[in-house]
Write a protein that holds these residues in place. Structure first.
Motif, mmCIF file in Angstrom:
data_model
loop_
_atom_site.group_PDB
_atom_site.id
_atom_site.type_symbol
_atom_site.label_atom_id
_atom_site.label_comp_id
_atom_site.label_asym_id
_atom_site.label_seq_id
_atom_site.Cartn_x
_atom_site.Cartn_y
_atom_site.Cartn_z
ATOM 1 N N UNK A 1 45.639 31.038 37.051
ATOM 2 C CA UNK A 1 44.935 31.372 38.288
ATOM 3 C C UNK A 1 45.508 32.649 38.895
ATOM 4 N N UNK A 2 46.829 32.757 38.916
ATOM 5 C CA UNK A 2 47.458 33.957 39.466
ATOM 6 C C UNK A 2 47.026 35.199 38.690
ATOM 7 N N UNK A 3 46.978 35.079 37.371
ATOM 8 C CA UNK A 3 46.562 36.201 36.537
ATOM 9 C C UNK A 3 45.113 36.574 36.817
ATOM 10 N N UNK A 4 44.242 35.573 36.898
ATOM 11 C CA UNK A 4 42.825 35.868 37.123
ATOM 12 C C UNK A 4 42.607 36.500 38.500
ATOM 13 N N UNK A 5 43.326 36.013 39.509
ATOM 14 C CA UNK A 5 43.180 36.596 40.853
ATOM 15 C C UNK A 5 43.665 38.038 40.847
ATOM 16 N N UNK A 6 44.796 38.294 40.183
ATOM 17 C CA UNK A 6 45.312 39.665 40.120
ATOM 18 C C UNK A 6 44.345 40.571 39.375
ATOM 19 N N UNK A 7 43.790 40.077 38.285
ATOM 20 C CA UNK A 7 42.830 40.875 37.524
ATOM 21 C C UNK A 7 41.552 41.105 38.305
ATOM 22 N N UNK A 8 41.131 40.123 39.073
ATOM 23 C CA UNK A 8 39.869 40.253 39.807
ATOM 24 C C UNK A 8 39.945 41.340 40.869
ATOM 25 N N UNK A 9 41.156 41.664 41.315
ATOM 26 C CA UNK A 9 41.295 42.689 42.343
ATOM 27 C C UNK A 9 40.875 44.058 41.836
ATOM 28 N N UNK A 10 40.828 44.211 40.505
ATOM 29 C CA UNK A 10 40.426 45.504 39.937
ATOM 30 C C UNK A 10 38.958 45.510 39.553
ATOM 31 N N UNK A 11 38.243 44.416 39.780
ATOM 32 C CA UNK A 11 36.830 44.327 39.434
ATOM 33 C C UNK A 11 36.000 44.586 40.678
ATOM 34 N N UNK A 12 35.249 45.664 40.673
ATOM 35 C CA UNK A 12 34.469 46.045 41.851
ATOM 36 C C UNK A 12 32.995 45.697 41.707
ATOM 37 N N UNK A 13 32.536 45.437 40.478
ATOM 38 C CA UNK A 13 31.128 45.135 40.250
ATOM 39 C C UNK A 13 30.939 43.627 40.226
ATOM 40 N N UNK A 14 30.502 43.048 41.339
ATOM 41 C CA UNK A 14 30.341 41.601 41.427
ATOM 42 C C UNK A 14 29.236 41.095 40.486
ATOM 43 N N UNK A 15 28.210 41.968 40.215
ATOM 44 C CA UNK A 15 27.095 41.522 39.391
ATOM 45 C C UNK A 15 27.534 41.171 37.975
ATOM 46 N N UNK A 16 28.636 41.767 37.520
ATOM 47 C CA UNK A 16 29.111 41.500 36.163
ATOM 48 C C UNK A 16 30.267 40.503 36.158
ATOM 49 N N UNK A 17 30.420 39.755 37.254
ATOM 50 C CA UNK A 17 31.543 38.828 37.365
ATOM 51 C C UNK A 17 31.421 37.706 36.349
ATOM 52 N N UNK A 18 32.538 37.275 35.779
ATOM 53 C CA UNK A 18 32.504 36.175 34.826
ATOM 54 C C UNK A 18 32.443 34.833 35.537
ATOM 55 N N UNK A 19 32.328 33.782 34.739
ATOM 56 C CA UNK A 19 32.345 32.409 35.261
ATOM 57 C C UNK A 19 33.657 31.778 34.812
ATOM 58 N N UNK A 20 34.445 31.283 35.769
ATOM 59 C CA UNK A 20 35.699 30.610 35.455
ATOM 60 C C UNK A 20 35.561 29.133 35.788
ATOM 61 N N UNK A 21 35.920 28.296 34.835
ATOM 62 C CA UNK A 21 35.907 26.852 35.036
ATOM 63 C C UNK A 21 37.345 26.361 34.923
ATOM 64 N N UNK A 22 37.843 25.744 35.982
ATOM 65 C CA UNK A 22 39.222 25.242 36.004
ATOM 66 C C UNK A 22 39.183 23.718 36.032
ATOM 67 N N UNK A 23 39.835 23.118 35.060
ATOM 68 C CA UNK A 23 39.892 21.661 34.972
ATOM 69 C C UNK A 23 41.314 21.193 35.278
ATOM 70 N N UNK A 24 41.447 20.399 36.353
ATOM 71 C CA UNK A 24 42.733 19.827 36.744
ATOM 72 C C UNK A 24 43.787 20.910 36.969
ATOM 73 N N UNK A 25 43.376 21.998 37.612
ATOM 74 C CA UNK A 25 44.336 23.048 37.930
ATOM 75 C C UNK A 25 45.350 22.561 38.968
ATOM 76 N N UNK A 26 44.985 21.468 39.684
ATOM 77 C CA UNK A 26 45.859 20.963 40.733
ATOM 78 C C UNK A 26 46.737 19.805 40.264
ATOM 79 N N UNK A 27 46.763 19.549 38.950
ATOM 80 C CA UNK A 27 47.561 18.425 38.451
ATOM 81 C C UNK A 27 49.035 18.645 38.759
#
Length: 588
Positions: free
Chosen positions: A450-476
């Motif tokens: 999650x930390x990596x994806x959030x850090x990487x997302x800060x460099x993505x300015x085009x929301x239309x090309x945003x990927x889909x992230x599915x997190x399963x039991x990230x809070x375990x």
């Protein structure tokens, strides 16, 4: 964006339709309600296998994927011939109980590997046992390049262009070396062969014509006699009647009759035409008889020329290119000699072309090395920035003692440069930095992801090309402040991507823009489930249940409402949370 997901006959789910929001969607429900089956359905769209224990007669997953911004995916689907409607494509995966699997994209059947490759460019599933992006070194390098795409992108594109040119030059040099070796081996032979052909100056079909002439010369006396006899039969001589004389008689008789009856006039004309034609044939037969040359000199001359051509075909018929066997005649030999002439032309310029290509290759190699060095420098700088950004995110995710490091090390030169990128983690002070997939526990691994994806997302300015992230039991394995931090970071990631999270924690679910609840109930021994899109009041009740196990407790309801309001303030304003309608009914 993943718009809808329909799951049929997987585990406890008989038929379920889910509609996802564009930002952060939370999936909650009691244990056993079927939350894991939702993630299982999503992984099936990515080519994942389905446990036979969860398969009925036939298990099917349908997903509607919006293509806006995903230009490469849209182009691939267009090339595939997939149908789309209003910018969306339907993805279908079906698995039978005996293990047979079928997949379709936009109505086009595709192999499972193709399904995974195409859908995987837009959807990424992160489970505790499925953190591939943290284990694959190539994927980590791609992630670093995307993080600093402004600095690295142009260098990488330039490097790949130079790499392609170098590969083409290397391949051309190999071809030229082969050509020059062939020149040394065959050039003299081909040149001598062509010189012999040029000296002999054969004509197409000349050998066949000579054989016919020799046959005629060998029977010259007989042919002269028969031609003369035939001519005499037509025009006659003083010793007897001939066809011409009889035609004259017939013409005179018909002419007399025509003076009385004009009907005979056309026949008279035809008899005149036949007489003229007969005279011409007789003249040609006479000339043929006179022209036959039976002289021994001509016979010897024709025999000698035919022998010369036969030897030429025999000697050169297997030496020239383009022949599977000996040339059959002089015409075939002349045809293959054209290929030899072309080869000699190629040989002439090969040496100069090789010198030019070798000089260009040396220049290109220097430029490639310089660009690779620039790429390494840019990646090293970006690695420090990414390490710092992920480290900051880990601090927010209640992992302040973990130390992240992004290493850039040399490797064999490839089209993307000569850098290997590895994300390393020391989970606590004094621990050795190890590949993050080895150093982190399940819960830690999810938070690092999650930390990596959030850090990487800060460099993505085009929301239309945003990927889909599915997190399963990230809070375990987490709770309290860590759970709240995870919810906040997921909401931040959802500003740049679509985020779908299966969670047990109210602190996480409170930050979602869309909240889906999976509800299981039993009636008359049958189990049924519904998936509901919760409005604000329903969300408060569900959060209260998650907090205290009781959605009727005033204290729990007050706490849930406060949690929801605090999450709204942290995220930064009101967000649509969906209606209270039932999205689907499921029967088990």
């Amino acid at each position: 964006m993943l718009s809808t997901l329909r799951i049929r006959h997987i585990g406890v789910i008989d038929d379920a339709m889910l509609e996802f929001g564009p930002g952060f969607t939370a999936l909650t429900g009691e244990t056993g309600a079927g939350k894991t089956m939702i993630v299982t359905g999503l992984t099936m769209l990515l080519g994942g296998r389905l446990d036979r224990g969860r398969t009925r007669e036939s298990s099917t997953v349908d997903g509607t994927l919006a293509l806006s911004g995903h230009d490469e995916l849209a182009a691939s689907l267009d090339e595939l011939g997939a149908d789309e409607e209003d910018g969306e494509v339907l993805v279908v995966r079906r698995v039978t109980r005996d293990g047979r699997s079928r997949a379709q994209i936009g109505g086009v059947p595709v192999p499972i590997g193709t399904l995974a490759g195409l859908v995987g460019t837009a959807v990424t599933v992160h489970g505790q046992s499925d953190q591939q992006r943290l284990r694959d070194l190539d994927a980590q390098r791609v992630a670093l390049d995307r993080f600093a795409t402004t600095e690295i992108g142009p260098l990488l594109e330039h490097h790949r262009a130079i790499w392609r040119e170098r590969s083409a030059l290397t391949e051309r040099l190999t071809d030229l070396d082969d050509l020059l070796a062939e020149r040394d081996r065959r050039g003299t032979v081909l040149r001598e062969a062509l010189e012999r052909i040029e000296l002999a100056d054969p004509q197409p079909g000349e050998d066949d014509a000579l054989r016919a002439e020799l046959e005629r010369l060998g029977n010259a006396e007989e042919l002269r006699s028969t031609a003369t006899q035939a001519a005499l039969a037509l025009v006659g001589d003083d010793d007897g009647p001939a066809a011409g004389a009889l035609l004259d008689v017939a013409g005179e008789a018909a002419g007399r009759g025509a003076r009385t009856d004009a009907t005979l006039a056309p026949l008279v004309e035809r008899l005149d035409a036949v007489r003229i034609e007969l005279s011409d044939v007789a003249a040609e037969l006479t000339r043929y008889a006179e022209d036959i040359d039976a002289s021994p000199g001509r016979l010897d001359e024709a025999n000698q020329r035919l022998h010369e051509l036969t030897v030429l075909v025999r000697d050169l018929g297997t030496m020239l290119p383009g022949t599977d066997g000996p040339a059959a005649d002089i015409t075939a030999l002349l045809e293959t000699s054209r290929g030899a002439a072309i080869d000699l032309d190629r040989y002439e310029g090969a040496e100069q072309e090789r010198a030019t290509a070798a000089a260009r290759l040396e220049t290109v190699q220097t430029e490639l090395d310089q660009t690779a060095e620039s790429l390494t420098s840019a990646r090293t700088a970006a690695a420090a920035e990414l390490s710092e950004a992920v480290q900051e995110e880990l601090r927010h995710l209640e992992m302040p003692d973990a130390a992240i490091r992004v290493d850039v090390s040399p490797q064999t030169h490839r089209s993307h440069g000569r850098d290997a990128v590895a994300i390393l983690l020391a989970p606590h002070p004094g621990a050795e930095h190890l590949p993050v997939g080895q150093a982190a526990s399940g819960g830690e691994l999810s938070r690092v992801m999650l930390a990596l994806e959030v850090a990487l997302s800060s460099s993505r300015h085009d929301r239309s090309a945003a990927p889909v992230f599915v997190f399963d039991e990230i809070d375990a394995g987490i709770g309290g402040r860590a759970a709240l931090a995870v919810g906040q970071r997921l909401a931040r990631l959802a500003r740049h991507a679509q985020v779908i999270v299966v969670t047990h924690l109210p602190q996480v679910a409170a930050h979602a823009g869309t909240h889906l609840q999976i509800v299981k109930s039993s009636t008359d021994g049958a189990t049924s489930s519904t998936v509901e899109n919760l409005d604000r009041s329903a969300r408060i009740r569900e959060l209260a249940r998650m907090l205290a196990g009781d959605d009727a407790s005033d204290v729990a309801l007050a706490h849930a409402e406060e949690l929801l309001e605090d999450a709204r303030v942290v995220v930064g304003g009101d967000r649509p949370t969906g209606g209270d309608r039932v999205v689907s009914g499921e029967r088990g």
